[in-house]
Design a protein around this motif. Structure first.
Motif, PDB file in Angstrom:
ATOM      1  N   VAL A  92      72.670 129.698  68.887  1.00 34.08           N
ATOM      2  CA  VAL A  92      71.331 129.193  69.219  1.00 34.08           C
ATOM      3  C   VAL A  92      71.356 127.666  69.389  1.00 34.08           C
ATOM      4  O   VAL A  92      70.714 127.127  70.294  1.00 34.08           O
ATOM      5  CB  VAL A  92      70.292 129.619  68.141  1.00 34.08           C
ATOM      6  CG1 VAL A  92      68.947 128.948  68.383  1.00 34.08           C
ATOM      7  CG2 VAL A  92      70.123 131.138  68.151  1.00 34.08           C
ATOM      8  N   LEU A  93      72.112 126.971  68.548  1.00 33.35           N
ATOM      9  CA  LEU A  93      72.216 125.508  68.688  1.00 33.35           C
ATOM     10  C   LEU A  93      72.793 125.140  70.057  1.00 33.35           C
ATOM     11  O   LEU A  93      72.357 124.177  70.692  1.00 33.35           O
ATOM     12  CB  LEU A  93      73.074 124.922  67.558  1.00 33.35           C
ATOM     13  CG  LEU A  93      72.410 124.898  66.177  1.00 33.35           C
ATOM     14  CD1 LEU A  93      73.411 124.524  65.096  1.00 33.35           C
ATOM     15  CD2 LEU A  93      71.206 123.953  66.146  1.00 33.35           C
ATOM     16  N   THR A  94      73.743 125.921  70.530  1.00 32.17           N
ATOM     17  CA  THR A  94      74.321 125.690  71.863  1.00 32.17           C
ATOM     18  C   THR A  94      73.267 125.907  72.945  1.00 32.17           C
ATOM     19  O   THR A  94      73.136 125.114  73.881  1.00 32.17           O
ATOM     20  CB  THR A  94      75.519 126.652  72.089  1.00 32.17           C
ATOM     21  OG1 THR A  94      76.416 126.510  71.003  1.00 32.17           O
ATOM     22  CG2 THR A  94      76.239 126.337  73.387  1.00 32.17           C
ATOM     23  N   ILE A  95      72.490 126.973  72.793  1.00 27.30           N
ATOM     24  CA  ILE A  95      71.413 127.276  73.756  1.00 27.30           C
ATOM     25  C   ILE A  95      70.384 126.146  73.772  1.00 27.30           C
ATOM     26  O   ILE A  95      69.954 125.680  74.827  1.00 27.30           O
ATOM     27  CB  ILE A  95      70.744 128.630  73.408  1.00 27.30           C
ATOM     28  CG1 ILE A  95      71.676 129.799  73.754  1.00 27.30           C
ATOM     29  CG2 ILE A  95      69.401 128.796  74.130  1.00 27.30           C
ATOM     30  CD1 ILE A  95      71.237 131.146  73.181  1.00 27.30           C
ATOM     31  N   TYR A 113      66.460 120.992  57.672  1.00 28.97           N
ATOM     32  CA  TYR A 113      67.466 120.014  58.099  1.00 28.97           C
ATOM     33  C   TYR A 113      67.138 119.510  59.502  1.00 28.97           C
ATOM     34  O   TYR A 113      66.680 120.284  60.355  1.00 28.97           O
ATOM     35  CB  TYR A 113      68.862 120.655  58.096  1.00 28.97           C
ATOM     36  CG  TYR A 113      69.209 121.254  56.753  1.00 28.97           C
ATOM     37  CD1 TYR A 113      69.836 120.505  55.766  1.00 28.97           C
ATOM     38  CD2 TYR A 113      68.846 122.576  56.446  1.00 28.97           C
ATOM     39  CE1 TYR A 113      70.127 121.052  54.506  1.00 28.97           C
ATOM     40  CE2 TYR A 113      69.123 123.134  55.204  1.00 28.97           C
ATOM     41  CZ  TYR A 113      69.764 122.364  54.242  1.00 28.97           C
ATOM     42  OH  TYR A 113      70.028 122.907  52.999  1.00 28.97           O
ATOM     43  N   VAL A 114      67.405 118.233  59.711  1.00 25.97           N
ATOM     44  CA  VAL A 114      67.127 117.633  61.019  1.00 25.97           C
ATOM     45  C   VAL A 114      68.289 116.691  61.360  1.00 25.97           C
ATOM     46  O   VAL A 114      68.860 116.040  60.476  1.00 25.97           O
ATOM     47  CB  VAL A 114      65.760 116.881  60.998  1.00 25.97           C
ATOM     48  CG1 VAL A 114      65.766 115.707  60.029  1.00 25.97           C
ATOM     49  CG2 VAL A 114      65.356 116.428  62.389  1.00 25.97           C
ATOM     50  N   GLY A 115      68.665 116.668  62.638  1.00 25.31           N
ATOM     51  CA  GLY A 115      69.755 115.791  63.076  1.00 25.31           C
ATOM     52  C   GLY A 115      69.350 114.328  62.961  1.00 25.31           C
ATOM     53  O   GLY A 115      68.228 113.959  63.320  1.00 25.31           O
ATOM     54  N   GLU A 116      70.255 113.485  62.465  1.00 22.80           N
ATOM     55  CA  GLU A 116      69.901 112.073  62.264  1.00 22.80           C
ATOM     56  C   GLU A 116      69.676 111.324  63.584  1.00 22.80           C
ATOM     57  O   GLU A 116      69.115 110.243  63.599  1.00 22.80           O
ATOM     58  CB  GLU A 116      70.969 111.366  61.421  1.00 22.80           C
ATOM     59  CG  GLU A 116      72.349 111.388  62.041  1.00 22.80           C
ATOM     60  CD  GLU A 116      73.433 110.903  61.074  1.00 22.80           C
ATOM     61  OE1 GLU A 116      73.158 110.810  59.856  1.00 22.80           O
ATOM     62  OE2 GLU A 116      74.545 110.642  61.557  1.00 22.80           O
ATOM     63  N   ASN A 117      70.106 111.948  64.689  1.00 27.05           N
ATOM     64  CA  ASN A 117      69.882 111.314  66.000  1.00 27.05           C
ATOM     65  C   ASN A 117      68.511 111.641  66.602  1.00 27.05           C
ATOM     66  O   ASN A 117      68.174 111.170  67.682  1.00 27.05           O
ATOM     67  CB  ASN A 117      70.995 111.722  66.980  1.00 27.05           C
ATOM     68  CG  ASN A 117      71.090 113.246  67.127  1.00 27.05           C
ATOM     69  OD1 ASN A 117      70.543 113.973  66.286  1.00 27.05           O
ATOM     70  ND2 ASN A 117      71.761 113.711  68.143  1.00 27.05           N
ATOM     71  N   LYS A 135      68.228 114.753  56.458  1.00 28.98           N
ATOM     72  CA  LYS A 135      68.890 114.313  57.694  1.00 28.98           C
ATOM     73  C   LYS A 135      70.378 114.643  57.582  1.00 28.98           C
ATOM     74  O   LYS A 135      71.000 114.367  56.555  1.00 28.98           O
ATOM     75  CB  LYS A 135      68.756 112.791  57.855  1.00 28.98           C
ATOM     76  CG  LYS A 135      67.415 112.327  58.353  1.00 28.98           C
ATOM     77  CD  LYS A 135      67.537 110.845  58.717  1.00 28.98           C
ATOM     78  CE  LYS A 135      66.191 110.163  58.695  1.00 28.98           C
ATOM     79  NZ  LYS A 135      66.295 108.740  59.022  1.00 28.98           N
ATOM     80  N   VAL A 136      70.915 115.239  58.645  1.00 31.52           N
ATOM     81  CA  VAL A 136      72.354 115.548  58.669  1.00 31.52           C
ATOM     82  C   VAL A 136      72.940 115.020  59.973  1.00 31.52           C
ATOM     83  O   VAL A 136      72.214 114.830  60.959  1.00 31.52           O
ATOM     84  CB  VAL A 136      72.613 117.078  58.551  1.00 31.52           C
ATOM     85  CG1 VAL A 136      72.221 117.593  57.173  1.00 31.52           C
ATOM     86  CG2 VAL A 136      71.865 117.863  59.635  1.00 31.52           C
ATOM     87  N   SER A 137      74.254 114.774  59.977  1.00 31.49           N
ATOM     88  CA  SER A 137      74.862 114.223  61.200  1.00 31.49           C
ATOM     89  C   SER A 137      74.840 115.257  62.317  1.00 31.49           C
ATOM     90  O   SER A 137      74.664 114.930  63.484  1.00 31.49           O
ATOM     91  CB  SER A 137      76.277 113.737  60.923  1.00 31.49           C
ATOM     92  OG  SER A 137      77.037 114.776  60.377  1.00 31.49           O
ATOM     93  N   ASN A 138      74.967 116.547  61.945  1.00 33.62           N
ATOM     94  CA  ASN A 138      74.983 117.606  62.955  1.00 33.62           C
ATOM     95  C   ASN A 138      74.475 118.907  62.333  1.00 33.62           C
ATOM     96  O   ASN A 138      74.968 119.319  61.271  1.00 33.62           O
ATOM     97  CB  ASN A 138      76.432 117.789  63.449  1.00 33.62           C
ATOM     98  CG  ASN A 138      76.487 118.602  64.720  1.00 33.62           C
ATOM     99  OD1 ASN A 138      75.740 119.569  64.871  1.00 33.62           O
ATOM    100  ND2 ASN A 138      77.359 118.207  65.632  1.00 33.62           N
ATOM    101  N   LEU A 139      73.516 119.542  62.988  1.00 38.22           N
ATOM    102  CA  LEU A 139      72.948 120.787  62.427  1.00 38.22           C
ATOM    103  C   LEU A 139      73.995 121.896  62.306  1.00 38.22           C
ATOM    104  O   LEU A 139      73.872 122.780  61.460  1.00 38.22           O
ATOM    105  CB  LEU A 139      71.769 121.274  63.286  1.00 38.22           C
ATOM    106  CG  LEU A 139      70.484 120.442  63.215  1.00 38.22           C
ATOM    107  CD1 LEU A 139      69.428 121.020  64.158  1.00 38.22           C
ATOM    108  CD2 LEU A 139      69.929 120.376  61.798  1.00 38.22           C
ATOM    109  N   SER A 140      75.018 121.851  63.141  1.00 34.96           N
ATOM    110  CA  SER A 140      76.032 122.919  63.084  1.00 34.96           C
ATOM    111  C   SER A 140      76.885 122.834  61.818  1.00 34.96           C
ATOM    112  O   SER A 140      77.629 123.743  61.491  1.00 34.96           O
ATOM    113  CB  SER A 140      76.923 122.887  64.327  1.00 34.96           C
ATOM    114  OG  SER A 140      77.602 121.662  64.383  1.00 34.96           O
ATOM    115  N   GLU A 141      76.735 121.720  61.083  1.00 37.45           N
ATOM    116  CA  GLU A 141      77.528 121.564  59.859  1.00 37.45           C
ATOM    117  C   GLU A 141      76.761 121.969  58.596  1.00 37.45           C
ATOM    118  O   GLU A 141      77.280 121.838  57.487  1.00 37.45           O
ATOM    119  CB  GLU A 141      77.976 120.093  59.713  1.00 37.45           C
ATOM    120  CG  GLU A 141      79.010 119.693  60.755  1.00 37.45           C
ATOM    121  CD  GLU A 141      79.135 118.181  60.898  1.00 37.45           C
ATOM    122  OE1 GLU A 141      78.646 117.453  60.006  1.00 37.45           O
ATOM    123  OE2 GLU A 141      79.707 117.742  61.907  1.00 37.45           O
ATOM    124  N   VAL A 142      75.520 122.427  58.749  1.00 34.27           N
ATOM    125  CA  VAL A 142      74.727 122.806  57.561  1.00 34.27           C
ATOM    126  C   VAL A 142      75.318 124.072  56.933  1.00 34.27           C
ATOM    127  O   VAL A 142      75.446 125.108  57.586  1.00 34.27           O
ATOM    128  CB  VAL A 142      73.241 123.042  57.936  1.00 34.27           C
ATOM    129  CG1 VAL A 142      72.475 123.566  56.729  1.00 34.27           C
ATOM    130  CG2 VAL A 142      72.609 121.759  58.457  1.00 34.27           C
TER     131      VAL A 142
END
Length: 266
Positions: A92-95, A113-117, A135-142
């Motif tokens: 879904v993140l890719t979509i 969680y929300v991306g810091e960008n 805030k996380v650097s990338n949602l795919s890393e949660v």
């Protein structure tokens, strides 16, 4: 037949435009509900940690169908939690990366969680609805959380088109629903507000015809169809008004409280 459960959506329904409600009037009605053994259930797309702050004195007595039914808490105890498999999260993140004007919050049991960008304005907006927002650097890393919902935000005028596009690309994996103000949630199929109410009904032995439900948006649709007594606010979305038995006063006219008062008198 007397009502035994009252389920209310929050934004646009129970809460007025100032994100508040007539606390004095509700307090009196709540005492009546307790005397009549009527359960009061908060059923919202928002996070449990945000919802309970609206009822500081009684949150341990109440039941919450939070995150559009993905997280159900009754009297401080977890009753149900949905989950999106990790491979589907990544897919879904890719979509979502193809939706240029969309912003994403990934919702879990311990936090959202929300991306810091993401722009500060979006993070600030999100923190109103998600009191635990990391805030996380990338949602795919949660990792290390049970993740059960995507909360997306788009320009209001794009929402209908976005809902169609998402439904097309996601197929039957996740269901996109509108929750008003340009917000779109992606929820696990079959896990919606009505499903949350059913979990509580099992707990308390309450029938569908003994439920009164109040809503205004697409994420209330199943709950309104499910309840024997269903009410849509006059400020509700036109496509949701068809799901309810009655259209009532707006959220800025204490519509829910006026109707609850009527129900408790009958």
């Amino acid at each position: 037949m007397a009502v035994k459960m009252i389920a209310v959506d929050m934004d646009g329904t129970f809460l007025n435009s100032h994100q508040d409600y007539n606390r004095e009037k509700f307090s009196k009605l709540y005492q009546q509900m307790k005397q009549q053994d009527v359960r009061f259930v908060v059923a919202s797309g928002n996070q449990y940690y945000q919802l309970k702050t609206f009822f500081p004195e009684i949150e341990q007595e109440l039941s919450f169908v939070a995150e559009n039914g993905a997280y159900v808490i009754s009297e401080g105890k977890e009753i149900f939690s949905g989950e999106i498999p990790s491979d589907l999260i990544q897919e879904v993140l890719t979509i979502l990366a193809d939706f240029e004007e969309g912003h994403t919050i990934l919702c879990g049991k311990n936090s959202a969680y929300v991306g810091e960008n993401e722009p500060d304005s979006f993070i600030e907006h999100g923190s109103k609805y998600y009191h635990r927002l990391k805030k996380v650097s990338n949602l795919s890393e949660v990792k290390n959380d049970t993740l059960f919902k995507f909360a997306l935000s788009f320009p209001v005028e794009q929402v209908d088109e976005v809902l169609e596009r998402l439904a097309e690309v996601l197929g039957d994996k996740l269901v996109p629903v509108s929750s008003g103000h340009g917000d779109v949630d992606l929820i696990v199929p079959g896990i919606h507000k009505a499903h949350g109410l059913m979990k509580l009904q099992e707990l308390w032995g309450i029938q569908n015809h003994e439920i009164a439900a109040f809503g205004d948006s697409g994420n209330d649709f199943e709950m309104l169809k499910h309840a024997g007594h269903s009410y849509v606010m006059s400020n509700g979305q036109p496509n949701v008004k068809v799901a309810a038995k009655e259209i009532i006063l707006s959220n800025d006219e204490d519509g829910v409280l006026v109707k609850i008062e009527e129900l408790l008198e009958n």
